[in-house]
Design a protein around this motif. Sequence first.
Motif, PDB file in Angstrom:
ATOM      1  N   SER A 110      35.918  18.140   5.347  1.00 44.59           N
ATOM      2  CA  SER A 110      35.905  19.181   6.376  1.00 44.59           C
ATOM      3  C   SER A 110      34.886  18.899   7.462  1.00 44.59           C
ATOM      4  CB  SER A 110      35.632  20.548   5.747  1.00 44.59           C
ATOM      5  OG  SER A 110      36.671  20.922   4.870  1.00 44.59           O
ATOM      6  N   VAL A 111      33.688  18.435   7.088  1.00 44.56           N
ATOM      7  CA  VAL A 111      32.659  18.196   8.115  1.00 44.56           C
ATOM      8  C   VAL A 111      32.897  16.901   8.882  1.00 44.56           C
ATOM      9  CG1 VAL A 111      30.905  19.526   6.883  1.00 44.56           C
ATOM     10  CG2 VAL A 111      31.022  17.041   6.546  1.00 44.56           C
ATOM     11  N   LEU A 112      33.726  16.020   8.333  1.00 45.71           N
ATOM     12  CA  LEU A 112      33.985  14.747   9.009  1.00 45.71           C
ATOM     13  C   LEU A 112      35.219  14.771   9.900  1.00 45.71           C
ATOM     14  CD1 LEU A 112      33.235  12.092   6.233  1.00 45.71           C
ATOM     15  CD2 LEU A 112      32.062  12.333   8.424  1.00 45.71           C
ATOM     16  N   ALA A 113      36.225  15.572   9.524  1.00 45.89           N
ATOM     17  CA  ALA A 113      37.540  15.451  10.142  1.00 45.89           C
ATOM     18  C   ALA A 113      37.644  16.193  11.467  1.00 45.89           C
ATOM     19  CB  ALA A 113      38.608  15.959   9.179  1.00 45.89           C
ATOM     20  N   HIS A 114      38.064  15.470  12.488  1.00 46.70           N
ATOM     21  CA  HIS A 114      38.566  16.058  13.714  1.00 46.70           C
ATOM     22  C   HIS A 114      40.083  15.938  13.675  1.00 46.70           C
ATOM     23  CE1 HIS A 114      34.588  16.203  15.788  1.00 46.70           C
ATOM     24  NE2 HIS A 114      34.338  15.232  14.930  1.00 46.70           N
ATOM     25  N   ARG A 115      40.779  16.853  14.288  1.00 47.36           N
ATOM     26  CA  ARG A 115      42.239  16.847  14.216  1.00 47.36           C
ATOM     27  C   ARG A 115      42.784  15.494  14.668  1.00 47.36           C
ATOM     28  NH1 ARG A 115      45.836  20.255  12.909  1.00 47.36           N
ATOM     29  NH2 ARG A 115      44.256  21.879  12.690  1.00 47.36           N
ATOM     30  N   ASP A 116      43.672  14.967  13.840  1.00 47.78           N
ATOM     31  CA  ASP A 116      44.366  13.690  14.071  1.00 47.78           C
ATOM     32  C   ASP A 116      43.490  12.465  13.839  1.00 47.78           C
ATOM     33  OD1 ASP A 116      46.797  14.920  14.655  1.00 47.78           O
ATOM     34  OD2 ASP A 116      46.265  15.160  16.767  1.00 47.78           O
ATOM     35  N   ASP A 117      42.241  12.645  13.373  1.00 43.37           N
ATOM     36  CA  ASP A 117      41.470  11.489  12.935  1.00 43.37           C
ATOM     37  C   ASP A 117      42.186  10.825  11.758  1.00 43.37           C
ATOM     38  OD1 ASP A 117      39.399  11.592  14.695  1.00 43.37           O
ATOM     39  OD2 ASP A 117      37.989  12.592  13.366  1.00 43.37           O
ATOM     40  N   ALA A 118      41.982   9.538  11.619  1.00 44.95           N
ATOM     41  CA  ALA A 118      42.586   8.797  10.503  1.00 44.95           C
ATOM     42  C   ALA A 118      41.529   8.493   9.455  1.00 44.95           C
ATOM     43  CB  ALA A 118      43.215   7.504  10.990  1.00 44.95           C
ATOM     44  N   PHE A 119      41.868   8.722   8.190  1.00 47.07           N
ATOM     45  CA  PHE A 119      41.037   8.357   7.052  1.00 47.07           C
ATOM     46  C   PHE A 119      41.765   7.258   6.283  1.00 47.07           C
ATOM     47  CE2 PHE A 119      39.231  12.297   8.229  1.00 47.07           C
ATOM     48  CZ  PHE A 119      37.970  12.409   7.655  1.00 47.07           C
TER      49      PHE A 119
END
Length: 384
Positions: A110-119
């Motif tokens: 949750s603290v890392l993800a921006h919308r549409d970021d890829a993991f």
Amino acid sequence: MRERIPAHISALKPFLAMEIMERAQQLEARGQRIIHLEIGEPDFDTPACIKEACIRALRDSRPRYTHSLGLLELREEICREYERNYGVSISPDRILVTCGTSPAMLLTFSVLAHRDDAFLVSNPHYPCYPNFIRFTGARVKWIPVREEDGFQYTTRDVQAAVAGRVRAIVVNSPSNPSGTVIPPEVLQAVGSMDVTVISDEIYHGLVYEGEAHSVLQYQDRAFVLNGFSKLYAMTGWRLGYVIAPSAYMRALQTLHQNFFISASSFVQDAALAALRLARTEVENMRRVYDGRRRLIVQGLRKLGFGISAEPTGAFYVLANARKYGADSKKLALELLEHAGVGTTPGIDFGSNAEGYLRFTYANSQENIEEALERIRKFVEARDP
């Protein structure tokens, strides 16, 4: 009014290991004896020193909220544990204690993800990773890993995948589902890349050949997920933690305060005893697991299952079952219904594990031997 489930919830996939277990429980309720090799839950009792610490905490003081990051004494002991095991220095201010490792995962993504970021996630993988990532609005970018590489990353694989808008890479070693350990030179190479690493280290301490390395030995800005369920036979106690870079701690703490407030105080007291007092019991469990590992690998190979990459950690074997069927869910259900043996379908872990079955050896030697005999009869009855 029409009831509607939000799209980001309805898109989540069920956890097939749990579905197999729940079907097994239905069969058991009808009187059928099932041997459970589908769920990664230690069959050992929680060590007595841990239980006693919990009882003392409940008897001697009224349970209260703790600091939202967790008991300072426990966080300090976790720091000492990482210093002893890996030679890394961590401040207790970089640790958040949670009600299990799954909440730690949710907060981390949750603290890392921006919308549409890829993991970046391996295929196969622990089934919950993509669900957590998609829940945050981010994307999963798969890195196919191969059986000949122990279903672990290679440096070449990661270098090819780290391009574009990649937010982080998820590493799991020892691995669920394969039980293999990432080579230290590969972990070092991953840690040296310009990408944040999320390292799931929940099976550290359960290694039978060689040793596991923490990503913190190679990258200080990494996130480490760990907990007490597997190593200390504390699954039902629900206690985990995340070690995170200082820059993210306030955001993690704020989310934790709002969603969970704090982890249970008396369970944290028990975890402190686990770290300080349970080393002998843990080593005994590790030795027993190692014997079971050798037994089940040898037995499955004799039955025609393919295991080219032997597990050297955790308590899982990912076995090639294509000789008996390409549809792993169908095969797992047939084994459950007709042989009374629970296994997890490989498809639960991703498309690269289709045609495989995951077996856990977190069960007694006697039960493993009986399961192998039941499987032998099952596969012989299928042969023309």
